[in-house]
Design an enzyme around this catalytic site. Sequence first.
Site, PDB file in Angstrom:
ATOM      1  CG  ASN A 150      -1.944  -1.136   1.130  1.00  0.00           C
ATOM      2  OD1 ASN A 150      -2.913  -1.040   0.383  1.00  0.00           O
ATOM      3  ND2 ASN A 150      -1.680  -2.214   1.855  1.00  0.00           N
ATOM      4  CD  GLU A 151       4.692   1.631  -2.845  1.00  0.00           C
ATOM      5  OE1 GLU A 151       5.030   2.311  -1.859  1.00  0.00           O
ATOM      6  OE2 GLU A 151       5.496   0.905  -3.458  1.00  0.00           O
ATOM      7  N   PRO A 152       2.192   5.268  -0.931  1.00  0.00           N
ATOM      8  CG  PRO A 152       4.008   6.716  -0.669  1.00  0.00           C
ATOM      9  CD  PRO A 152       3.651   5.318  -1.074  1.00  0.00           C
ATOM     10  CB  SER A 154      -2.829   3.174   0.147  1.00  0.00           C
ATOM     11  OG  SER A 154      -1.951   2.717  -0.855  1.00  0.00           O
TER      12      SER A 154
END
Length: 249
Positions: A150-152, A154
């Site tokens: 879950n990258e920036p 999310s």
Amino acid sequence: MRNNVKVYSNPDVGSLEVANHIASIIRDKQQKGEQAILGLATGRTPVDVYKELVNMHKNEGLSFKNVVTFNLDEYFPIHAEHELSYSTFMKINLFDHVDILPENTHIPQGNLSFSEIESFCNEYEQKIHQFGGLDFQLLGIGRTGHIGFNEPGSTTNCKTRLVTLNEITREDAINDFNGLANVPTQAITMGVHTIMKAKEIMLLAWTDRKAEIIKKVIDGEVNAEIPGTFLQNHPNVTFVLDHGSSSAL
Ligand code: GLP
């Protein structure tokens, strides 16, 4: 320091503590005749936790027959048999060395066709739900602050889905894949919502390489640019650190 932050003298001691805790969940469930539903992570961080669990299986008779696992994520596209798939990682580091039933292990599939992804992800969520939810989720942290993949950007309501990897995350995988061009650009990951529903979470981070992001995750404002900060709102989370990763706190 917050009371849900535990700092160990080195990763070996911390990993043993985490492995002991996981073993106690498994044994408690065994006594009740129940299954232990564990959310598992990959990366270098949890490797020694798995090593200790394998030791406990071999030397102390810890059985994994009642254990059901759901891994956080898998690269996309990648074949399960690929040497760098998270499927292979889990076999090498844990599953091949304990008595877990293969049908009780779940990892997102990296070789689906695009048309199959959505239903696969929905089923992954449903399966976790059918087992009564995750009793425990093990986490590492990426330098972007990602949990799972879950990258920036999310949000708290995202569930299992296909995502695009952040460039920093891909750069961190260059050595493994022998060049940026070989690092997959996407992944299938459990969502922040999926992770936050776990009854208990332990986030592990070792060495000063993680100090800066750990400071932001634990002490920073909760925000989607650093998805790890969402954990501050979980009722039962422990941050397991060593001297290096805690050095900026
Ligand atoms: C990958 C994984 C994450 C992991 C992160 C950190 O991106 N998908 O689950 O937390 O790497 O990796 P490492 O533990 O190797 O630092």
